[in-house]
Design an enzyme around this catalytic site. Structure first.
Site, PDB file in Angstrom:
ATOM      1  N   TYR A   1       0.960  -1.446   0.072  1.00  8.89           N
ATOM      2  CA  TYR A   1      -0.133   0.091   0.075  1.00  8.89           C
ATOM      3  C   TYR A   1       0.852   1.021   0.025  1.00  8.89           C
ATOM      4  O   TYR A   1      -0.058   2.277  -0.038  1.00  8.89           O
ATOM      5  CB  TYR A   1      -0.737   0.003   0.681  1.00  8.89           C
TER       6      TYR A   1
ATOM      7  N   HIS B   1      -4.463   6.398  -0.239  1.00  8.27           N
ATOM      8  CA  HIS B   1      -4.959   5.748   0.532  1.00  8.27           C
ATOM      9  C   HIS B   1      -4.100   6.315   1.770  1.00  8.27           C
ATOM     10  O   HIS B   1      -4.071   6.582   2.974  1.00  8.27           O
ATOM     11  CB  HIS B   1      -5.774   4.360   1.094  1.00  8.27           C
TER      12      HIS B   1
ATOM     13  N   PHE C   1      -3.704  -0.763   9.859  1.00  6.94           N
ATOM     14  CA  PHE C   1      -4.244  -0.255   9.461  1.00  6.94           C
ATOM     15  C   PHE C   1      -5.515   0.452   9.216  1.00  6.94           C
ATOM     16  O   PHE C   1      -5.875   1.055  10.705  1.00  6.94           O
ATOM     17  CB  PHE C   1      -4.999  -1.999   8.668  1.00  6.94           C
TER      18      PHE C   1
ATOM     19  N   ASN D   1      -9.131   1.230   8.785  1.00  7.71           N
ATOM     20  CA  ASN D   1      -9.941   1.186   9.604  1.00  7.71           C
ATOM     21  C   ASN D   1     -10.349   0.938  10.845  1.00  7.71           C
ATOM     22  O   ASN D   1     -11.223   1.228  11.730  1.00  7.71           O
ATOM     23  CB  ASN D   1     -10.532   0.726   9.258  1.00  7.71           C
TER      24      ASN D   1
END
Length: 171
Positions: free
Chosen positions: A14, A19, A61, A63
């Site tokens: 990522y 994001h 992460f 969330n």
């Protein structure tokens, strides 16, 4: 003590995604000051302390970012008004920056997690525009934010960290 949190996902795959805008900007700040990150498994974060600032990259992460933010806040005794969160925002044009306090999460799950963990939305935020998928692309926003920036876009996002690194007194 003031806390500057960059939001992102810790997995290497990522690292260049939209994001991960918060992580990318914090990495630029740390680099500009010749500092480095220290892993803190107990706080579920990577931490960089400099002067009156604690820079934080949650390792939980996106969330679940609130879990790490809450742990760091409690450990260092940081007051909520001294927390500033940098994150991506699809509702702003690419590269645009907006600073605010007390706004809603607008569907951003990392911000939502922090609000839930802290029990308030009264912390500072720096929203960084990543734009939206091109019209007609049929790419859902959830997928768009997990796509890598182009090289030019990545350079543009990194440049946002430059003025922040020159003046950390914006908090």
């Amino acid at each position: 003590m003031k806390m500057l949190v960059g939001l992102g996902n810790p997995d290497k795959k990522y690292s260049k995604t939209r994001h991960n805008t918060g992580f990318i900007i914090l990495d630029e700040i740390v680099s500009a000051h010749g500092l480095s990150w220290d892993a803190s498994p107990k706080l579920k974060s990577e931490i960089c302390k400099t002067g009156e600032y604690i820079l934080v990259k949650p390792r939980t992460f996106m969330n679940n970012s609130g879990e790490a933010v809450s742990l760091v806040k409690e450990y260092f005794g940081i007051d909520t008004p001294d927390i500033c969160v940098i994150h991506d925002d699809v509702d702003l044009p690419f590269g645009q920056r907006k600073e605010q306090v007390g706004a809603g999460h607008a569907g951003h799950k990392g911000v939502m997690s922090i609000m839930d963990s802290l029990g308030t939305k009264d912390f500072k935020r720096i929203r960084v525009g990543i734009g939206r998928p091109r019209i007609g692309s049929n790419l859902p926003v959830d997928d768009f934010v997990l796509n890598d920036f182009s090289s030019e876009e990545l350079d543009g996002i990194k440049k946002i960290g430059v003025p922040l690194s020159e003046n950390l007194n914006f908090l």
